[in-house]
Each structure stands twice: as structure tokens, then as C-alpha cells.
Design an enzyme around this catalytic site. Structure first.
Site, mmCIF file in Angstrom:
data_model
loop_
_atom_site.group_PDB
_atom_site.id
_atom_site.type_symbol
_atom_site.label_atom_id
_atom_site.label_comp_id
_atom_site.label_asym_id
_atom_site.label_seq_id
_atom_site.Cartn_x
_atom_site.Cartn_y
_atom_site.Cartn_z
ATOM 1 C CG HIS A 28 -0.687 -0.211 2.499
ATOM 2 N ND1 HIS A 28 0.238 0.556 3.133
ATOM 3 C CD2 HIS A 28 -1.108 -1.113 3.423
ATOM 4 C CE1 HIS A 28 0.361 0.163 4.382
ATOM 5 N NE2 HIS A 28 -0.436 -0.857 4.569
ATOM 6 C CG HIS A 30 -3.347 -6.476 12.587
ATOM 7 N ND1 HIS A 30 -4.232 -5.429 12.604
ATOM 8 C CD2 HIS A 30 -2.330 -6.083 11.765
ATOM 9 C CE1 HIS A 30 -3.777 -4.468 11.824
ATOM 10 N NE2 HIS A 30 -2.636 -4.834 11.295
ATOM 11 C CD GLU A 73 -2.839 -3.359 7.384
ATOM 12 O OE1 GLU A 73 -2.191 -3.288 8.441
ATOM 13 O OE2 GLU A 73 -2.681 -2.567 6.434
ATOM 14 C CG ASP A 123 -0.683 -7.359 6.210
ATOM 15 O OD1 ASP A 123 -1.723 -6.936 6.736
ATOM 16 O OD2 ASP A 123 0.452 -7.075 6.634
ATOM 17 C CG HIS A 183 -0.410 -0.624 12.339
ATOM 18 N ND1 HIS A 183 -0.704 -0.061 11.129
ATOM 19 C CD2 HIS A 183 -0.458 -1.955 12.169
ATOM 20 C CE1 HIS A 183 -0.898 -1.022 10.226
ATOM 21 N NE2 HIS A 183 -0.750 -2.177 10.843
ATOM 22 C CG ASP A 215 1.513 -5.454 11.497
ATOM 23 O OD1 ASP A 215 1.917 -6.335 10.715
ATOM 24 O OD2 ASP A 215 0.479 -4.793 11.293
ATOM 25 C CE1 TYR A 258 5.878 -4.135 8.634
ATOM 26 C CE2 TYR A 258 5.808 -3.172 10.824
ATOM 27 C CZ TYR A 258 5.227 -3.927 9.826
ATOM 28 O OH TYR A 258 3.984 -4.454 10.018
ATOM 29 C CG HIS A 270 5.077 -8.314 8.204
ATOM 30 N ND1 HIS A 270 4.452 -8.848 7.093
ATOM 31 C CD2 HIS A 270 4.186 -7.463 8.759
ATOM 32 C CE1 HIS A 270 3.233 -8.326 6.992
ATOM 33 N NE2 HIS A 270 3.048 -7.503 7.996
#
Ligand code: FEO
Length: 411
Positions: A35, A89, A91, A93, A156, A175, A203, A234
Site C-alpha cells: 500500500h 490483527h 489487516e 495481509d 497499529h 506487526d 518498517y 513479518h
């Protein structure tokens, strides 16, 4: 072989974090845009499988990788044996694979916090899913191992949480502490530390920066836990250099300044570029030890610019004028930087224009808007910078250096 990494540790690469705990996530070797975050080294979407009397999957992966995740799980256990899927989370991904995973795991209950539960249907059609919403402080027993959950709101996203296994002293941090780095290796001691920290900084700067206060709060909690391994969602797993990554996060989250200044510019016919060089020259004449980074904003990705700004106390920002505005790429950069809400940078605006104003004036307004202190009045050249304008640039560069050194010293 990678510099500074022992062959033994390379040979130890596999999927096992501890007995019965495996990495089952996926490597995305080809992704280069996350993104708008430029990730030239690719990414991983880490997920972890804990096999005990009960079996739990910690997080899933980006939707296109769901089948690979399921194949990785199948290599460790029968899909019908997975009892829990923990969603740290939402999100995509990490949670994008949930529909395929919940369909393929007939016994699984999705485990998440109340905020996640409230938002789950914003992304997914959850009819038929078994869902367990965690009460504050609730733990999940898997048999010999337990999972505890710590909400980390706005680190986040609002529903973000981390999962902790006290018996193994592993923190599944989602994350937090991650890096975008495609690799077949698992652990931080299998890769040069400075490269991992550089990616972790990249990051942090681009994903986590706006939430420094929440990160500091999370760190307080994390530091009360007995942790031997941090397994993010990640990149590489921290098992050797936990002190380094925790200290780095503390520095970044508290906005600690380095002895550094950034000169950002965009140019049309080299006048603003010439001014930028003169600012650099003035700064370097003032101090040999100051790290002055000169970035042409059309030659550098947004993410590199953000990473360089993260710990810089000072920034000079310049642009030519196009159609009575700053150059479009500079406008995009400043919009991105505003959103990241870095700790203040002292600096000034500079740039060239022809028959009418626009570029410098727009940057000066941006300084006012983000409330960054300005060291000198905007420096504007008409067509070509004159000797007088170049002398002003050099003097402003010296002041930039002096201020950067003083702010780094105080920090
Ligand atoms: Fe890696 Fe916030 O997703």
C-alpha cells in the site's frame, strides 16, 4: 553465505521455533508495493502453528497465499485437528486468508478480542464461523501450553493485539518488531543484524510512526513478560538480538534524534537542485560529523524518504514551481510525511520559480501547518539562484547543521 552468519545456524533453518511450534506462513518474494510502502526485498506473512493437546494457528496470511498456508499446516497436522485460529490483527495481509482457512478447518474456533469481533464483519462474511471473543485477561489453555493475550490498541490498528505463550516464553507480536524482508530463513541470527535493524527501521518509519505513544505503552507491558523469542508477523524471528530490537523501538517511539539533517528537493531546470547542494555544502562546512542526507524526491521512494526523516531533527525542503504550485511529487511527499506525524523537524523552505510564486510558498505553508519551527525565512530564487541566494543557502545550511547537532545532543 551471508557475512557474519555461522554455517551452523544456516543449517538449523527449518520451521520449528520450539517443540511442537512451527512457522507455517508464506514468503512473498515478488511483492514490491505494500500500500505505497516500497518494499524492494519482498515480504513474509508469518503464521504459527502450536500443536499441543489442542492445536492453535496464530494468524493467517494474505488471501492469495491461503492455499500455501493450508498446505504448510497439512504437513504438520490434519486440518481437522486445528482447534483455534487466533486473529491478532484484522489487516488483510494477516486476516485476508481467514475465509479460506475457516472453511478448510472444520473444528476451528476463531479467537479474537472484542474490538476485532466488532469489526470482523466489515471485512468478512462470518456466517457459520465459530467465534470466541476474549474477555480482558482471558487465557486459552492448549494443554501443556497456554496462550495469553495483550491488547495493543493502535499498534497499529484499534483491534491489534499480541499473543504470549508463557511456557515457551514466546511473544507472537504480529506487526510489532516486524520487517519487510522475503527470506527462507527464520531467525535473526541467520542474517546480518544491521540489515535486519535497517529493515525494522524502514518498517517502523512507514507503518508505526504515528503511534509512538502507544508503542511506548506496549513496550512497558512487553518488558514485564519473560520473553526469549519474539515472533512477528513479518520477517525474521528475534531470538538472539531481543535487546537490540527493543532498544531500537524505544528510540524510534520516543522520537530520539540522531546527528543528522535531511535536504529534500525537487527541481525542474536544476535551480532548486543547485540550492540544495549549496545547503548541503553549508551544513558540511559547519560539521564533518553530521550525517547530511540529500534526497531528490523523484529519485527516491516515499518509504526511503520517511525512513531518513524518522530520526532527523532537521530538514530543509525545496521545490521548483510548476503551475503556481510546488512540484507534484513534493506535494505527495509532504502529504505522506504529514500523515506520519514525525516528531518536529526544524528547517526551512527553499526553491526557485519564474514569473510567479508557488513552490517555496507552498512548502512554507506546510511548515506552518505541521508546526515545524523554521530557522530562516523561505529562500526563493527567480529562475537561476544568484550568488546572493546561494550564499543565503549556504548560511541556512550551516544553521541547519548547528541546530541538528544541538537537538541530537539534547535528545
Ligand atoms: Fe502487517 Fe498491519 O499488517
Amino acid at each position: 553465505m551471508r557475512r557474519g552468519v555461522s554455517p551452523l545456524k544456516i543449517a538449523m533453518a527449518g520451521t520449528e521455533l520450539a517443540r511442537g511450534i512451527d512457522a507455517v506462513g508464506c514468503v512473498d518474494w515478488s511483492v514490491r508495493d505494500f500500500h505505497s510502502f516500497d518494499i524492494q526485498k519482498g515480504a513474509t506473512y508469518n503464521a504459527y502453528l502450536i500443536r499441543d493437546e489442542k492445536t492453535a494457528l496464530i494468524d493467517t496470511v494474505k488471501a492469495p497465499f491461503a492455499e500455501t498456508l493450508l498446505r504448510n499446516i497439512r504437513e504438520k497436522t490434519d486440518l481437522a485437528d486445528v482447534d483455534y485460529v487466533v486473529c491478532n490483527h484484522l489487516e488483510p495481509d494477516h486476516a485476508g486468508g481467514l475465509p479460506a482457512v475457516m472453511k478448510a478447518l472444520p473444528s476451528a474456533t476463531l479467537v479474537c478480542n472484542a474490538k476485532c469481533r466488532a469489526e470482523l464483519n466489515g471485512y468478512f462474511q462470518t456466517d457459520g464461523w465459530k467465534i470466541q471473543t476474549l474477555a480482558p485477561g482471558e487465557t486459552l489453555s492448549l494443554g501443556r501450553r497456554t496462550l495469553a493475550f495483550v491488547n495493543t490498541p493502535m499498534v497499529h490498528w484499534p483491534e491489534s493485539m499480541v499473543t504470549y505463550c508463557p511456557e515457551e516464553k514466546i511473544l507472537f507480536s504480529n506487526d510489532a518488531f516486524g520487517q519487510h524482508l522475503a527470506t527462507s530463513l527464520l531467525f535473526d541470527d541467520q542474517w546480518p543484524l544491521e540489515e535486519i535493524l535497517a529493515e525494522a527501521k524502514n518498517y517502523y518509519a512507514n507503518i508505526v510512526t504515528p503511534y509512538g505513544k502507544q508503542v511506548l505503552k506496549t513496550l512497558e507491558t512487553v518488558l514485564t513478560l519473560d520473553i526469549q523469542m519474539i515472533a512477528p508477523s513479518h520477517g525474521l524471528i528475534w531470538r538472539e538480538n531481543l535487546g537490540e530490537i527493543l532498544a531500537a523501538y524505544k528510540n524510534w517511539a520516543s522520537g530520539r534524534y540522531a546527528a543528522k539533517a535531511v535536504v529534500l528537493f525537487d527541481s525542474m531546470w536544476e535551480s532548486s537542485a543547485r540550492m540544495a547542494e549549496e545547503i548541503l555544502r553549508g551544513a558540511k562546512e559547519k560539521s564533518d560529523s553530521l550525517d547530511v542526507v540529500l534526497l531528490h524526491v523523484r529519485r527516491n521512494p516515499l518509504s526511503r524518504i520517511a525512513t531518513e526523516l524518522l530520526d532527523a531533527p532537521c530538514a530543509a525542503i525545496g521545490s521548483a514551481t510548476l503551475n503556481a504550485q510546488m512540484m507534484p511529487r513534493m506535494a505527495a511527499v509532504l502529504n505522506y510525511v504529514k500523515g506520519l506525524r514525525f516528531r518536529e523537524k526544524s528547517g526551512f523552505a527553499f526553491g526557485s520559480s519564474g514569473w510567479g510564486p508557488g513552490g517555496v510558498e507552498g512548502i512554507a505553508r506546510w511548515f506552518e501547518e505541521v508546526k515545524y519551527p523554521t530557522l530562516v525565512e523561505p529562500i526563493r530564487a527567480i529562475f537561476r539562484p544568484t550568488d546572493e541566494v546561494l550564499a543565503r543557502c549556504r548560511a541556512a545550511g550551516a544553521l541547519l547543521a548547528e541546530t541538528a547537532l544541538a537537538k541530537a545532543e539534547e535528545s
